[in-house]
Design a protein around this motif. Structure first.
Motif, mmCIF file in Angstrom:
data_model
loop_
_atom_site.group_PDB
_atom_site.id
_atom_site.type_symbol
_atom_site.label_atom_id
_atom_site.label_comp_id
_atom_site.label_asym_id
_atom_site.label_seq_id
_atom_site.Cartn_x
_atom_site.Cartn_y
_atom_site.Cartn_z
ATOM 1 N N ILE A 44 0.768 -1.232 0.133
ATOM 2 C CA ILE A 44 0.104 0.013 0.129
ATOM 3 C C ILE A 44 0.883 1.192 -0.200
ATOM 4 O O ILE A 44 0.553 2.130 -0.722
ATOM 5 C CB ILE A 44 -0.977 -0.153 1.221
ATOM 6 N N ALA A 45 1.830 1.271 0.757
ATOM 7 C CA ALA A 45 2.923 2.321 0.904
ATOM 8 C C ALA A 45 3.507 2.696 -0.337
ATOM 9 O O ALA A 45 3.633 3.733 -1.018
ATOM 10 C CB ALA A 45 3.791 2.146 2.147
ATOM 11 N N VAL A 46 4.108 1.521 -1.294
ATOM 12 C CA VAL A 46 4.565 1.620 -2.167
ATOM 13 C C VAL A 46 3.613 2.320 -3.353
ATOM 14 O O VAL A 46 3.949 3.319 -4.291
ATOM 15 C CB VAL A 46 5.251 0.351 -2.846
ATOM 16 N N PHE A 47 2.521 1.596 -3.445
ATOM 17 C CA PHE A 47 1.612 2.118 -4.382
ATOM 18 C C PHE A 47 1.148 3.563 -4.277
ATOM 19 O O PHE A 47 0.978 4.351 -5.346
ATOM 20 C CB PHE A 47 0.348 1.159 -4.608
ATOM 21 N N ILE A 48 0.741 4.091 -3.040
ATOM 22 C CA ILE A 48 0.017 5.348 -2.730
ATOM 23 C C ILE A 48 1.301 6.495 -2.696
ATOM 24 O O ILE A 48 0.995 7.263 -3.404
ATOM 25 C CB ILE A 48 -0.743 5.310 -1.355
ATOM 26 N N ALA A 49 2.093 6.031 -1.727
ATOM 27 C CA ALA A 49 3.249 7.240 -1.574
ATOM 28 C C ALA A 49 4.080 7.313 -2.664
ATOM 29 O O ALA A 49 4.700 8.605 -3.119
ATOM 30 C CB ALA A 49 4.165 6.905 -0.324
ATOM 31 N N SER A 50 4.232 6.426 -3.579
ATOM 32 C CA SER A 50 5.160 6.431 -4.774
ATOM 33 C C SER A 50 4.516 7.438 -5.962
ATOM 34 O O SER A 50 5.179 7.639 -6.968
ATOM 35 C CB SER A 50 5.410 5.090 -5.487
ATOM 36 N N GLY A 51 3.138 7.507 -5.670
ATOM 37 C CA GLY A 51 2.373 8.371 -6.798
ATOM 38 C C GLY A 51 2.018 7.593 -7.929
ATOM 39 O O GLY A 51 1.204 7.901 -8.815
ATOM 40 N N ALA A 52 2.201 5.937 -7.688
ATOM 41 C CA ALA A 52 1.508 5.223 -8.982
ATOM 42 C C ALA A 52 -0.134 5.212 -8.839
ATOM 43 O O ALA A 52 -0.837 5.319 -9.944
ATOM 44 C CB ALA A 52 2.063 3.781 -8.620
ATOM 45 N N VAL A 53 -0.697 5.426 -7.436
ATOM 46 C CA VAL A 53 -2.337 5.517 -7.787
ATOM 47 C C VAL A 53 -2.407 6.711 -8.297
ATOM 48 O O VAL A 53 -3.735 6.543 -9.091
ATOM 49 C CB VAL A 53 -2.897 5.363 -6.151
ATOM 50 N N SER A 54 -1.812 8.147 -7.909
ATOM 51 C CA SER A 54 -2.456 9.195 -8.454
ATOM 52 C C SER A 54 -2.063 9.341 -9.876
ATOM 53 O O SER A 54 -2.949 9.766 -10.828
ATOM 54 C CB SER A 54 -1.584 10.100 -7.889
ATOM 55 N N SER A 55 -1.086 8.617 -10.344
ATOM 56 C CA SER A 55 -0.776 8.377 -11.863
ATOM 57 C C SER A 55 -1.762 7.904 -12.687
ATOM 58 O O SER A 55 -2.239 8.202 -13.840
ATOM 59 C CB SER A 55 0.698 7.905 -12.189
ATOM 60 N N LEU A 56 -2.202 6.677 -12.083
ATOM 61 C CA LEU A 56 -3.112 5.936 -12.743
ATOM 62 C C LEU A 56 -4.643 6.512 -12.869
ATOM 63 O O LEU A 56 -5.197 6.590 -13.695
ATOM 64 C CB LEU A 56 -3.272 4.528 -11.837
ATOM 65 N N ALA A 57 -5.016 7.182 -11.623
ATOM 66 C CA ALA A 57 -6.142 8.081 -11.448
ATOM 67 C C ALA A 57 -6.338 9.049 -12.535
ATOM 68 O O ALA A 57 -7.143 9.664 -13.164
ATOM 69 C CB ALA A 57 -6.325 8.437 -10.219
ATOM 70 N N THR A 58 -4.975 9.767 -12.827
ATOM 71 C CA THR A 58 -4.729 11.035 -13.796
ATOM 72 C C THR A 58 -5.110 10.306 -15.181
ATOM 73 O O THR A 58 -5.915 11.097 -15.876
ATOM 74 C CB THR A 58 -3.566 11.626 -13.594
#
Length: 312
Positions: free
Chosen positions: A214-228
């Motif tokens: 969870i830390a890797v996906f959220i804090a690294s920006g992967a989730v926000s990049s996918l959402a964008t």
């Protein structure tokens, strides 16, 4: 009760290895990035004045004619050619450890490991078996996460300034102190928000492996990049998605990156390259509201979800 748990948490972290390993890693990365940039830029020689448009470059002894250079490229080459940067805000943005997610990732992983170790070592079970003080424990864990975010953010800021100084790059025109710390403070607050989100989710799943993922996906920006990317693809048909994405913490850290050096955080929070809607307020105000909102939401979820939950 909360202060007692907090003192215990701080004591275990300070007397453990992961806290100091993380501190050393954050500092070393700052110097490593600068060293890599100096090695890379040392191979580049501009035949003429560094400017936007078409220029002639010599890279590693081989000449390239008619290379298109934008403002960012020109600023980067100019910085290494003249050994100067426009202001201190440029240093933070150039290093990119806040907007790129490194600071938030480091803090989130260490906070996750600290919480997981409390369960693995039986500390939580022994202290909270009777459900007394559970709010105090989880509140102390949130405060500890915020302290970690502040500490590592300050380490990154100090190491960045020191790395640029060691490599002989000077600040040409320092901005007002208040303007600089507004940028730095908002970045720190953004790291706190990201860490709180990871903490809230980890206290619910209670798995070290899942927490690190969870830390890797959220804090690294992967989730926000996918959402964008999703907002750019389907935003024309589902217009509510871009409005939601515009309030993600990592997106707002990116906005600070875009606006800070040139306009002093005064431009409108238009998402620009993200293709998201204009929030109708200054970048710094948009980021401030976003970060505080996520911190409050994540804290509420953490405390309410674990208020009566079995600690075993």
């Amino acid at each position: 009760m909360m202060l007692t748990f907090l003192r215990c948490g701080v004591y275990r972290l300070v007397h453990g290895r992961k806290f100091w390993i993380g501190t050393a890693l954050a500092s070393v990365l700052c110097f490593a990035v600068m060293a890599l940039m100096f090695v890379t830029m040392g191979m580049v020689d501009v035949d003429g004045t560094v400017s936007t448009g078409t220029v002639h470059l010599t890279v590693g002894g081989e000449r390239y004619a008619g290379v298109e250079m934008d403002a960012d490229d020109a600023a980067l080459l100019g910085m290494f050619a003249d050994r100067t940067v426009p202001n201190h805000s440029f240093l933070l943005v150039f290093m990119g450890f806040f907007q790129g997610g490194m600071a938030g990732l480091l803090v989130s992983i260490i906070a996750t490991l600290a919480y997981a170790e409390d369960h693995e070592h039986g500390f939580v079970k022994a202290e909270l078996a009777g459900r007394a003080g559970r709010i105090g424990y989880y509140a102390s864990h949130l405060v500890l996460a915020a302290l970690l975010a502040a500490w590592y953010s300050l380490v990154v800021i100090a190491s960045t300034e020191l790395a640029f100084a060691v490599f002989g790059i000077r600040v040409a025109d320092p901005e007002p102190l208040g303007q600089y710390w507004r940028l730095a403070g908002l970045n720190i607050l953004g790291v706190v928000a990201v860490t709180f989100i990871v903490t809230a989710l980890h206290t619910i799943v209670r798995s070290k492996v899942a927490g690190v993922i969870i830390a890797v996906f959220i804090a690294s920006g992967a989730v926000s990049s996918l959402a964008t990317s999703c907002a750019q693809l389907v935003g024309s048909r589902l217009d509510w998605i871009p409005h939601v994405v515009a309030w993600l913490p990592m997106v707002n850290l990116g906005l600070l990156d875009d606006s800070a050096p040139a306009v002093g955080l005064t431009s409108s929070a238009t998402q620009g390259a993200f293709g998201l809607p204009d929030a109708g307020m200054p970048v710094w105000a948009h980021a401030l509201v976003c970060f505080i909102g996520w911190i409050a939401l994540a804290a509420a979820v953490t405390l309410l979800a674990n208020r009566r939950r079995d600690v075993c």
